[in-house]
Design a protein around this motif. Structure first.
Motif, PDB file in Angstrom:
ATOM      1  N   GLY A  70      38.122  28.958  34.426  1.00 32.50           N
ATOM      2  CA  GLY A  70      36.335  29.181  34.172  1.00 32.50           C
ATOM      3  C   GLY A  70      35.619  29.623  35.249  1.00 32.50           C
ATOM      4  O   GLY A  70      34.528  30.708  35.076  1.00 32.50           O
ATOM      5  N   GLN A  71      35.666  29.578  36.300  1.00 30.35           N
ATOM      6  CA  GLN A  71      35.092  29.852  37.587  1.00 30.35           C
ATOM      7  C   GLN A  71      35.666  31.577  37.344  1.00 30.35           C
ATOM      8  O   GLN A  71      33.966  32.417  37.258  1.00 30.35           O
ATOM      9  CB  GLN A  71      35.650  29.399  39.091  1.00 30.35           C
ATOM     10  CG  GLN A  71      34.855  30.355  40.034  1.00 30.35           C
ATOM     11  CD  GLN A  71      33.168  29.500  39.946  1.00 30.35           C
ATOM     12  OE1 GLN A  71      32.673  28.227  39.480  1.00 30.35           O
ATOM     13  NE2 GLN A  71      32.338  30.263  39.556  1.00 30.35           N
ATOM     14  N   LEU A 125      31.872  38.824  46.299  1.00 30.56           N
ATOM     15  CA  LEU A 125      31.775  38.745  44.770  1.00 30.56           C
ATOM     16  C   LEU A 125      33.383  38.647  45.157  1.00 30.56           C
ATOM     17  O   LEU A 125      33.904  37.435  44.469  1.00 30.56           O
ATOM     18  CB  LEU A 125      30.613  38.959  43.818  1.00 30.56           C
ATOM     19  CG  LEU A 125      31.503  39.023  42.440  1.00 30.56           C
ATOM     20  CD1 LEU A 125      31.851  36.994  41.623  1.00 30.56           C
ATOM     21  CD2 LEU A 125      30.507  39.999  41.037  1.00 30.56           C
ATOM     22  N   ARG A 126      33.655  39.810  45.437  1.00 29.24           N
ATOM     23  CA  ARG A 126      34.594  40.480  45.672  1.00 29.24           C
ATOM     24  C   ARG A 126      36.239  39.213  45.772  1.00 29.24           C
ATOM     25  O   ARG A 126      37.631  38.944  45.751  1.00 29.24           O
ATOM     26  CB  ARG A 126      35.486  42.083  45.581  1.00 29.24           C
ATOM     27  CG  ARG A 126      35.032  42.787  45.147  1.00 29.24           C
ATOM     28  CD  ARG A 126      35.801  42.889  43.207  1.00 29.24           C
ATOM     29  NE  ARG A 126      37.653  42.061  43.942  1.00 29.24           N
ATOM     30  CZ  ARG A 126      37.888  42.512  42.998  1.00 29.24           C
ATOM     31  NH1 ARG A 126      37.769  42.374  41.223  1.00 29.24           N
ATOM     32  NH2 ARG A 126      39.344  41.968  42.571  1.00 29.24           N
ATOM     33  N   ALA A 127      35.360  38.490  46.668  1.00 25.19           N
ATOM     34  CA  ALA A 127      36.546  37.213  47.757  1.00 25.19           C
ATOM     35  C   ALA A 127      36.566  36.030  46.209  1.00 25.19           C
ATOM     36  O   ALA A 127      37.749  35.695  46.543  1.00 25.19           O
ATOM     37  CB  ALA A 127      35.904  37.247  48.788  1.00 25.19           C
ATOM     38  N   GLY A 128      35.626  36.076  45.607  1.00 22.34           N
ATOM     39  CA  GLY A 128      35.864  35.096  45.245  1.00 22.34           C
ATOM     40  C   GLY A 128      36.644  34.810  44.111  1.00 22.34           C
ATOM     41  O   GLY A 128      37.880  33.989  43.067  1.00 22.34           O
ATOM     42  N   ILE A 129      36.817  36.559  43.671  1.00 23.57           N
ATOM     43  CA  ILE A 129      37.398  36.852  42.273  1.00 23.57           C
ATOM     44  C   ILE A 129      38.562  36.472  43.092  1.00 23.57           C
ATOM     45  O   ILE A 129      39.704  36.510  41.969  1.00 23.57           O
ATOM     46  CB  ILE A 129      36.964  38.239  42.096  1.00 23.57           C
ATOM     47  CG1 ILE A 129      35.607  37.999  41.096  1.00 23.57           C
ATOM     48  CG2 ILE A 129      38.441  38.844  40.959  1.00 23.57           C
ATOM     49  CD1 ILE A 129      35.457  39.600  40.151  1.00 23.57           C
ATOM     50  N   ASP A 130      39.248  37.513  43.736  1.00 21.52           N
ATOM     51  CA  ASP A 130      40.305  37.222  44.911  1.00 21.52           C
ATOM     52  C   ASP A 130      40.890  35.328  44.555  1.00 21.52           C
ATOM     53  O   ASP A 130      42.384  35.826  44.675  1.00 21.52           O
ATOM     54  CB  ASP A 130      40.571  37.948  45.585  1.00 21.52           C
ATOM     55  CG  ASP A 130      40.566  39.504  45.036  1.00 21.52           C
ATOM     56  OD1 ASP A 130      40.523  40.139  43.808  1.00 21.52           O
ATOM     57  OD2 ASP A 130      40.246  39.991  46.380  1.00 21.52           O
ATOM     58  N   PHE A 176      43.654  33.945  43.605  1.00 21.82           N
ATOM     59  CA  PHE A 176      45.294  33.249  44.014  1.00 21.82           C
ATOM     60  C   PHE A 176      45.183  31.984  43.462  1.00 21.82           C
ATOM     61  O   PHE A 176      46.205  31.233  42.957  1.00 21.82           O
ATOM     62  CB  PHE A 176      45.239  33.149  45.387  1.00 21.82           C
ATOM     63  CG  PHE A 176      45.613  32.216  46.226  1.00 21.82           C
ATOM     64  CD1 PHE A 176      47.143  32.561  46.747  1.00 21.82           C
ATOM     65  CD2 PHE A 176      44.773  30.952  46.143  1.00 21.82           C
ATOM     66  CE1 PHE A 176      46.824  31.599  47.213  1.00 21.82           C
ATOM     67  CE2 PHE A 176      46.215  29.725  46.910  1.00 21.82           C
ATOM     68  CZ  PHE A 176      46.754  30.445  47.390  1.00 21.82           C
ATOM     69  N   TRP A 177      44.483  31.195  43.211  1.00 19.66           N
ATOM     70  CA  TRP A 177      44.598  29.624  42.619  1.00 19.66           C
ATOM     71  C   TRP A 177      45.238  29.768  41.553  1.00 19.66           C
ATOM     72  O   TRP A 177      45.956  28.435  41.285  1.00 19.66           O
ATOM     73  CB  TRP A 177      43.164  29.296  42.879  1.00 19.66           C
ATOM     74  CG  TRP A 177      42.987  28.864  44.199  1.00 19.66           C
ATOM     75  CD1 TRP A 177      41.516  28.764  44.911  1.00 19.66           C
ATOM     76  CD2 TRP A 177      44.078  27.622  45.215  1.00 19.66           C
ATOM     77  NE1 TRP A 177      41.646  28.127  46.180  1.00 19.66           N
ATOM     78  CE2 TRP A 177      43.251  27.306  46.357  1.00 19.66           C
ATOM     79  CE3 TRP A 177      44.969  26.726  44.708  1.00 19.66           C
ATOM     80  CZ2 TRP A 177      43.634  26.229  46.859  1.00 19.66           C
ATOM     81  CZ3 TRP A 177      44.873  25.499  45.279  1.00 19.66           C
ATOM     82  CH2 TRP A 177      44.778  25.851  46.767  1.00 19.66           C
TER      83      TRP A 177
END
Length: 187
Positions: A124-125, A153-158, A162-163
């Motif tokens: 969802g995130q 934002l790309r850090a959050g996407i990556d 990963f998770w």
């Protein structure tokens, strides 16, 4: 020490009241640096008393009227100092990983269902981040500020990617676990 710097960043982007700041934290900065409303208001008071921000003057002070704040030159200098200072990465502290380690000792009851729940939350995130990317970083958002914000934002996407991959791997591993051993009741 990062909350005051997050607030200084937000105020440099746009002078705001405490309420506006808490809403902006909920919508953007809060994705990677969370703070409660009380923490934000407390920190605004500290930043103001330290001479890093000031309340903008109002035409007529009214009791209960929200104050808007702006960053003073000393606040900008502090943020620039903090931004340029080296900082080591922080070790991972994730309660799910600790719970998995404990499950290896006491048993895995309930943990698999929570892995599925975490997977759904991360999916969802990721979907939300991808929607933000599509909405905010399309053609024409090529300024230096936009490109740096997009990196965050790309850090959050990556991280979400990963998770999702790791949780999928963990759930596959749970499928391959042998049946739990019966406890020895003779003791």
């Amino acid at each position: 020490m990062s909350l005051p710097h997050a607030i200084l960043t937000a105020l440099l982007e746009k002078p705001s009241s405490g309420l506006e700041l808490t809403r902006r934290f909920d919508r953007s900065i809060g994705y990677f640096w969370s703070a409660t409303h009380q923490q934000i208001y407390r920190e605004l008071g500290r930043l103001e008393s330290d001479g890093l921000i000031r309340a903008l003057p109002t035409a007529q002070p009214v009791r209960g009227q929200k104050k808007s704040y702006e960053v003073l030159p000393a606040g900008r200098a502090e943020l620039a100092r903090w931004t340029s200072a080296p900082q080591d990465p922080k070790p991972v502290r994730d309660v799910l990983l600790l719970r998995l380690r404990a499950a290896a000792v006491v048993g895995t009851e309930g943990i698999e269902a929570d892995l599925h729940r975490h997977l759904a939350l991360h999916q969802g995130q990721l979907a939300e981040y991808l929607e933000i990317e599509k909405r905010d970083f399309g053609p024409g958002s090529n300024s230096a500020q936009d490109r740096i914000r997009h990196l965050v934002l790309r850090a959050g996407i990556d991280l979400e990617t990963f998770w999702i991959q790791w949780l999928t791997h963990a759930l596959d591993a749970f499928d391959d676990l042998p049946a739990p051993e019966e406890p020895d009741v003779r003791r």
